[in-house]
Write a protein that holds these residues in place. Structure first.
Motif, PDB file in Angstrom:
ATOM      1  N   LEU A 119       0.812  -1.214   0.000  1.00 19.92           N
ATOM      2  CA  LEU A 119       0.000   0.000   0.000  1.00 19.92           C
ATOM      3  C   LEU A 119       0.849   1.269   0.000  1.00 19.92           C
ATOM      4  CD1 LEU A 119      -2.845  -0.908   2.538  1.00 19.92           C
ATOM      5  CD2 LEU A 119      -3.040  -0.724   0.065  1.00 19.92           C
ATOM      6  N   SER A 120       2.118   1.165   0.406  1.00 17.83           N
ATOM      7  CA  SER A 120       2.943   2.360   0.605  1.00 17.83           C
ATOM      8  C   SER A 120       4.119   2.474  -0.355  1.00 17.83           C
ATOM      9  CB  SER A 120       3.456   2.388   2.061  1.00 17.83           C
ATOM     10  OG  SER A 120       2.404   2.384   2.972  1.00 17.83           O
ATOM     11  N   PHE A 121       4.157   1.638  -1.400  1.00 25.25           N
ATOM     12  CA  PHE A 121       5.273   1.734  -2.340  1.00 25.25           C
ATOM     13  C   PHE A 121       5.292   3.092  -3.031  1.00 25.25           C
ATOM     14  CE2 PHE A 121       7.406   1.141  -6.409  1.00 25.25           C
ATOM     15  CZ  PHE A 121       8.582   0.535  -5.999  1.00 25.25           C
ATOM     16  N   ASP A 122       4.110   3.593  -3.379  1.00 27.62           N
ATOM     17  CA  ASP A 122       4.045   4.914  -3.998  1.00 27.62           C
ATOM     18  C   ASP A 122       4.520   5.990  -3.025  1.00 27.62           C
ATOM     19  OD1 ASP A 122       1.918   4.391  -2.376  1.00 27.62           O
ATOM     20  OD2 ASP A 122       0.392   5.210  -3.705  1.00 27.62           O
ATOM     21  N   ASN A 123       4.305   5.764  -1.744  1.00 24.24           N
ATOM     22  CA  ASN A 123       4.804   6.686  -0.722  1.00 24.24           C
ATOM     23  C   ASN A 123       6.321   6.779  -0.785  1.00 24.24           C
ATOM     24  OD1 ASN A 123       5.073   8.297   1.513  1.00 24.24           O
ATOM     25  ND2 ASN A 123       4.543   6.732   3.004  1.00 24.24           N
ATOM     26  N   ALA A 124       6.989   5.642  -0.961  1.00 22.96           N
ATOM     27  CA  ALA A 124       8.452   5.619  -1.021  1.00 22.96           C
ATOM     28  C   ALA A 124       8.972   6.417  -2.213  1.00 22.96           C
ATOM     29  CB  ALA A 124       8.946   4.176  -1.098  1.00 22.96           C
ATOM     30  N   VAL A 125       8.294   6.289  -3.357  1.00 21.59           N
ATOM     31  CA  VAL A 125       8.732   7.009  -4.561  1.00 21.59           C
ATOM     32  C   VAL A 125       8.597   8.512  -4.368  1.00 21.59           C
ATOM     33  CG1 VAL A 125       8.321   7.359  -7.027  1.00 21.59           C
ATOM     34  CG2 VAL A 125       8.144   5.060  -6.052  1.00 21.59           C
ATOM     35  N   VAL A 126       7.465   8.949  -3.819  1.00 20.92           N
ATOM     36  CA  VAL A 126       7.242  10.376  -3.592  1.00 20.92           C
ATOM     37  C   VAL A 126       8.219  10.907  -2.544  1.00 20.92           C
ATOM     38  CG1 VAL A 126       5.598  12.112  -2.814  1.00 20.92           C
ATOM     39  CG2 VAL A 126       4.828  10.256  -4.276  1.00 20.92           C
ATOM     40  N   ASN A 127       8.399  10.149  -1.464  1.00 23.30           N
ATOM     41  CA  ASN A 127       9.342  10.554  -0.425  1.00 23.30           C
ATOM     42  C   ASN A 127      10.754  10.700  -0.971  1.00 23.30           C
ATOM     43  OD1 ASN A 127       7.343  10.582   1.473  1.00 23.30           O
ATOM     44  ND2 ASN A 127       7.972   8.717   2.526  1.00 23.30           N
ATOM     45  N   ALA A 128      11.122   9.807  -1.884  1.00 21.33           N
ATOM     46  CA  ALA A 128      12.473   9.857  -2.458  1.00 21.33           C
ATOM     47  C   ALA A 128      12.695  11.153  -3.217  1.00 21.33           C
ATOM     48  CB  ALA A 128      12.689   8.660  -3.383  1.00 21.33           C
ATOM     49  N   GLY A 129      11.655  11.632  -3.889  1.00 20.68           N
ATOM     50  CA  GLY A 129      11.776  12.894  -4.614  1.00 20.68           C
ATOM     51  C   GLY A 129      12.052  14.067  -3.703  1.00 20.68           C
ATOM     52  N   ILE A 130      11.583  13.988  -2.454  1.00 23.79           N
ATOM     53  CA  ILE A 130      11.820  15.053  -1.472  1.00 23.79           C
ATOM     54  C   ILE A 130      13.122  14.812  -0.732  1.00 23.79           C
ATOM     55  CG2 ILE A 130      10.886  16.187   0.589  1.00 23.79           C
ATOM     56  CD1 ILE A 130       8.097  15.236  -0.335  1.00 23.79           C
ATOM     57  N   LEU A 131      13.373  13.548  -0.383  1.00 22.79           N
ATOM     58  CA  LEU A 131      14.535  13.217   0.439  1.00 22.79           C
ATOM     59  C   LEU A 131      15.855  13.457  -0.288  1.00 22.79           C
ATOM     60  CD1 LEU A 131      14.868  12.071   3.324  1.00 22.79           C
ATOM     61  CD2 LEU A 131      15.258   9.841   2.282  1.00 22.79           C
ATOM     62  N   LYS A 132      15.849  13.348  -1.623  1.00 22.41           N
ATOM     63  CA  LYS A 132      17.094  13.540  -2.366  1.00 22.41           C
ATOM     64  C   LYS A 132      17.603  14.976  -2.280  1.00 22.41           C
ATOM     65  CE  LYS A 132      14.984  14.451  -6.913  1.00 22.41           C
ATOM     66  NZ  LYS A 132      14.852  13.959  -8.309  1.00 22.41           N
ATOM     67  N   LYS A 133      16.738  15.894  -1.860  1.00 20.05           N
ATOM     68  CA  LYS A 133      17.142  17.290  -1.696  1.00 20.05           C
ATOM     69  C   LYS A 133      17.765  17.544  -0.323  1.00 20.05           C
ATOM     70  CE  LYS A 133      13.143  18.620  -4.525  1.00 20.05           C
ATOM     71  NZ  LYS A 133      11.866  19.364  -4.535  1.00 20.05           N
ATOM     72  N   MET A 134      17.712  16.531   0.537  1.00 18.66           N
ATOM     73  CA  MET A 134      18.183  16.696   1.909  1.00 18.66           C
ATOM     74  C   MET A 134      19.562  16.072   2.083  1.00 18.66           C
ATOM     75  SD  MET A 134      14.495  15.771   3.663  1.00 18.66           S
ATOM     76  CE  MET A 134      14.928  16.197   5.340  1.00 18.66           C
ATOM     77  N   SER A 135      20.273  16.506   3.114  1.00 13.74           N
ATOM     78  CA  SER A 135      21.630  16.032   3.367  1.00 13.74           C
ATOM     79  C   SER A 135      21.613  14.612   3.934  1.00 13.74           C
ATOM     80  CB  SER A 135      22.331  16.959   4.365  1.00 13.74           C
ATOM     81  OG  SER A 135      21.683  16.898   5.628  1.00 13.74           O
ATOM     82  N   ALA A 136      22.801  13.985   3.981  1.00  8.82           N
ATOM     83  CA  ALA A 136      22.916  12.630   4.519  1.00  8.82           C
ATOM     84  C   ALA A 136      22.474  12.593   5.983  1.00  8.82           C
ATOM     85  CB  ALA A 136      24.347  12.130   4.381  1.00  8.82           C
ATOM     86  N   PHE A 137      22.737  13.678   6.714  1.00 11.98           N
ATOM     87  CA  PHE A 137      22.346  13.748   8.122  1.00 11.98           C
ATOM     88  C   PHE A 137      20.837  13.631   8.271  1.00 11.98           C
ATOM     89  CE2 PHE A 137      20.670  16.495  11.519  1.00 11.98           C
ATOM     90  CZ  PHE A 137      21.183  15.839  12.627  1.00 11.98           C
ATOM     91  N   TRP A 138      20.093  14.393   7.461  1.00 11.32           N
ATOM     92  CA  TRP A 138      18.636  14.370   7.576  1.00 11.32           C
ATOM     93  C   TRP A 138      18.050  13.083   7.012  1.00 11.32           C
ATOM     94  CZ3 TRP A 138      15.559  17.065  10.558  1.00 11.32           C
ATOM     95  CH2 TRP A 138      16.050  18.242  11.111  1.00 11.32           C
TER      96      TRP A 138
END
Length: 371
Positions: free
Chosen positions: A42-61
């Protein structure tokens, strides 16, 4: 790479399944395993969308997302959230709600089911706004160009997404939630409940999304000014202060991710009650699934999958739109969780296949040009 990214997920899976066996035997083991698969599907699409946001964040975050974020996801949404729903619905204290979950599981499940219209309206509106803002934005890369081009032109109209979302909410409150129902001898107007919950979902999206977007822009400005600040620091010997704004920006992006994850988890939490009403097994199963979703998000970022398969993000957002509609429809009609999961899988699979075809076509065109 796989072991490094999914190591904690594997460890939590082993611990969770062992705990399930000690808690309720092999039957509990099977229930936890099924719930884990349900959450991931149910949450695979969540992972894809999150990845689009997370790639803008540093390794720490990214590490914060995998540690503190998991605690919020597992204990907050998968354990505390159902208890809070019961506490609010039954107008009792949190401790009494926990006692009810343990001593009277049938009543606990009934109270959560009664609260479903509010949950569906809140989550549905939040996810619908994400989908609308995506399809109304003019993008260089278009997946379903015949649909996305005219929608991008319509997107130039200010506040169009909010207007459409409110129209959908009003229609939903007048149709799916039109009939009042009896609960505990009281006459409850579902239409009003759905309307208020949907407006709250819309407000939540605007506040959190607006702050996230604002600080994301600030972060980009700070990144451009960072080099100048470092050069100045070398000359004067003074510390660089640009990281302060970067940290604030990353925090609000992290907050946006957590609210987004919460909205995605609504259907998983509600769907879990179709399998079990034991909050311990529910927390174990959905918690394991949440770990894999987060690990998958980080994996997509580190592998650059979204850059290689450019339509994946499109497919995920179409899946979000479908999930938003499904949540609103479930206010009146029951929809099997298998259907919900398959819709997302099909849309993301289709977008992945389209991305592969695009890459092959570009590679072929490049070879022809060289020849």
């Amino acid at each position: 790479m796989v072991l490094k990214t999914f190591g904690w997920s594997f460890a939590i899976t082993a611990l969770g399944l062992v705990a399930a066996v000690f808690y309720g035997g092999w039957q509990a083991f099977g229930v936890v395993a099924i719930l884990s698969v349900l959450e991931i599907s149910l949450s695979f699409d969540n992972a894809v969308v999150n990845a689009g946001i997370l790639k803008k964040m540093s390794a720490f975050w990214q590490k914060i997302f995998l540690t503190i974020g998991v605690l919020i996801a597992v204990f907050g949404m998968r354990l505390v959230f159902p208890v809070v729903i019961v506490a609010i619905s039954a107008k009792i204290g949190p401790i009494e709600a926990v006692d009810l979950a343990v001593s009277d599981k049938e009543m606990y499940q009934q109270l959560v089911t009664d609260a479903h219209p509010s949950i569906a309206a809140f989550g549905g509106m939040f996810l619908l706004m994400i989908f609308l803002d995506f399809i109304f934005e003019d993008r260089d890369i278009k997946w379903l160009a015949w649909l996305e081009r005219p929608l991008a032109k319509l997107g130039k109209v200010d506040m169009l997404s909010a207007c459409i979302a409110l129209i959908v909410l009003v229609i939903t409150s007048m149709t799916f939630a039109a009939n009042a129902h009896q609960h505990g001898g009281m006459h409850v107007d579902k239409g009003q409940t759905v309307l208020i919950s949907g407006v709250l979902g819309l407000i939540t999206y605007m506040v959190v999304g607006g702050l996230s977007g604002y600080f994301e822009n600030k972060l980009e400005e700070e990144e451009e000014a960072e080099q100048e600040a470092e050069e100045e620091a070398k000359k004067t010997g003074k510390p660089v202060s640009a990281a302060v704004m970067a940290g604030k920006a990353a925090f609000f992006m992290f907050l946006y991710l957590e609210v987004l994850d919460a909205s995605f988890s609504f259907d998983g939490v509600i769907g879990a009650f179709a399998i079990t009403n034991d909050i311990v097994l529910m927390a174990l199963g959905l918690g394991i699934g949440a770990m894999y979703v987060r690990s998958l998000t980080v994996y997509l970022v580190r592998q650059g999958t979204l850059d290689d398969y450019v339509y994946l993000e499109h497919g995920a957002h179409y899946a979000i739109g479908a999930l938003a509609v499904i949540l609103l429809v479930t206010i009146q009609y029951e929809i099997n969780e298998v259907i919900t999961g398959l819709v997302g899988v099909v849309l993301i699979g289709w977008s992945f296949w389209s991305s592969v075809r695009r890459n092959k076509r570009l590679e072929l065109e490049g070879s022809t040009a060289e020849a």
